[in-house]
Design a protein around this motif. Structure first.
Motif, short mmCIF file in Angstrom:
data_model
loop_
_atom_site.label_atom_id
_atom_site.label_comp_id
_atom_site.label_asym_id
_atom_site.label_seq_id
_atom_site.Cartn_x
_atom_site.Cartn_y
_atom_site.Cartn_z
N ASN A 96 5.00 10.88 4.42
CA ASN A 96 3.96 10.09 5.07
C ASN A 96 4.55 8.78 5.59
O ASN A 96 5.57 8.32 5.06
N CYS B 77 0.58 18.72 6.86
CA CYS B 77 -0.42 18.06 6.02
C CYS B 77 -1.42 19.13 5.64
O CYS B 77 -1.67 20.05 6.42
N ASN C 37 -2.29 12.93 12.69
CA ASN C 37 -2.31 13.16 11.25
C ASN C 37 -3.26 12.16 10.57
O ASN C 37 -3.22 10.96 10.86
N HIS C 38 -4.13 12.65 9.72
CA HIS C 38 -5.14 11.84 9.02
C HIS C 38 -6.09 11.14 9.99
O HIS C 38 -6.67 10.10 9.66
#
Ligand code: G6P
Ligand code: MN
Length: 449
Positions: free
Chosen positions: A144, A165, A195-196
């Motif tokens: 991350n 992920c 991502n996220h």
């Protein structure tokens, strides 16, 4: 097949090994090399793996080394699962941000930027070494902030680095379950973003979009974690189900408050928890696997506890705890698809290449991909609505500032990265954040000027 794990002494390595132990097919990984600069962590994790392998006749052979070149030579796959600055660093990222009243989560906001700034230079070094020593290896990045680190490594590895992920896959699984269930082969999750920072805009079962049915059914919608976090009203307003990490954006005040009121930050909790595990596992008499598994279960149960508390979302679902994160399964499916040319569809972090019109071709995005022996190919997706396109563009611009700061060593580029983030509300705050991070992290000393 040889798999090398960078960060091989890391806590989640046994999850990967567990997934490998279940793979008996031809072309499977039969050799695992753990690389880690920390001998104590390597020994502890090697002990857990030895316990796991007991009684499994074709268990992959495990080697451990502190020599990066030795680890990389001959690797078919390389997992990058490092944590620059350790969990102490993660805890400092959180604390310094909270002292300024902003969020310090390891991937979102100020914390993600601080973590990115110290990780990118290391990721570049590693990517260069891989390009020299294992030029044909496929690199799967778990580190991350996963999208940013994957984009950084792509500079030397091109499309041979793929970021993963498990949160999109977990979300798709939970939504499918809320709809009554269906085997994953019949389900298409229309998920896209960074991502996220992504949204499920449709969920097709046997070709039919069932998201409208889910949105219409409040009980079903709030029967799973993201539904409870965001609430059916907000999800209906969006017309899409957000990734759980969007809670930090949509309910920022509540999360910052919950984080500030918590006895410990997530990073500090995990640091203490893991310190205890690694010191227990140093004892050769310790039942390493059992001790690891208890620690893992506690980590899973407390995942995103502050968000759930702020939202009144209650405890995690048993079904989510049973399957664990599941990221090791995404990694295994990805390796299988590449190694055996078994076509698979997986949500991965790859270069955009026109899949998402709002970003340029090299921007790493999180999107469904068709995977085969030639790698992961993003599927082109419908454009994002304005609010989502705006967030994605703003956060990608921040990631680019992080890369530029790491490249130039410029302090002001780093301040700009913090200041442009939607969750950092003032340029003066950005400046003070960087000052605080420079004191806490020796790994940021390269930022000058
Ligand atoms: C999820 C996220 C990962 C994160 C993991 C563990 O799977 O997608 O990016 O590393 O949770 O989170 P934790 O707070 O336990 O470190
Ligand atoms: Mn993740």
């Amino acid at each position: 097949m040889k798999l090398t794990i960078l960060g091989g002494g890391g806590f989640r390595v046994p999850l990967v090994y567990d997934a490998l132990l279940g793979d008996h097919a031809e072309g499977r990984v039969n050799q695992v090399t753990l690389y880690d600069p920390d001998a104590g962590r390597l020994t502890a994790i090697a002990r857990v793996l030895a316990d796991q392998a007991e009684g499994v006749p074709d268990a992959p052979v495990v080697a451990a080394t502190q020599d990066l070149a030795e680890a990389l030579r001959g690797a078919d796959f390389v997992f990058c699962a490092i944590r620059v600055g350790g969990l102490d660093g993660r805890a400092a990222d959180e604390r310094i941000a909270l002292d300024e009243g902003v969020l310090g989560q390891e991937t979102v906001g100020a914390g993600g930027i601080a973590y990115g700034l110290r990780t990118v230079p290391v990721a570049w070094d590693i990517a260069r070494r891989i390009a020299q020593l294992a030029p044909d290896a496929w690199v799967i990045n778990f580190t991350n902030p996963a999208g940013l680190v994957t984009e950084a490594m792509a500079r030397y590895l091109g499309d041979r680095v793929i970021g993963i992920c498990d949160s999109p896959v977990g979300l798709g699984r939970r939504m499918t379950r809320a709809l009554g269930g269906a085997p994953s082969a019949r389900v298409w999750v229309d998920y896209v973003g960074l991502n996220h920072l992504g949204w499920v805009r449709g969920l097709r079962i046997d070709g039919r979009d069932e998201l409208p049915r889910l949105l219409a059914d409040g009980e079903a919608l709030e029967s799973f974690e993201e539904g409870r976090l965001f609430g059916s009203e907000w999800i209906r307003s969006l017309g899409a189900v957000p990734n759980e990490y969007l809670y930090y954006y949509y309910f920022n005040r509540e999360t910052v408050r919950a984080y500030r009121e918590a006895a410990q930050t997530r990073g500090a909790f995990l640091r203490d928890q893991q310190e205890a595990f690694y010191s227990r596992a140093a004892d050769p008499e310790c039942a390493a696997w059992a001790s690891w598994d208890r620690t893992r279960a506690e980590r899973e149960a407390t995942y995103m506890a502050e968000s759930r508390l702020a939202a009144g979302a209650g405890a995690r679902d048993e079904a989510d705890l049973e399957t664990g994160g599941g990221y090791e399964r995404v990694a295994l499916s990805l390796m299988r698809a590449i190694a055996r040319d078994e076509r698979a569809t997986l949500i991965l972090n790859v270069a955009n290449r026109g899949a998402l019109s709002v970003l340029d071709a090299d921007a790493v995005i999180e999107v469904p991909c068709l995977v085969d022996a030639n790698g992961a190919h993003p599927v082109s997706v419908d454009p994002l609505p304005g609010h989502a396109a705006g967030l994605v563009s703003a956060v990608k611009a921040v990631e680019r500032e992080v890369l530029a700061a790491a490249e130039s060593g410029s302090r002001s580029r780093a301040v700009k990265a913090f200041a442009l983030h939607p969750l950092v509300d003032s340029v003066s705050v950005a400046d003070r954040l960087l000052t605080g991070y420079l004191v806490a992290h020796p790994g940021l000393a390269y930022l000058k000027g």
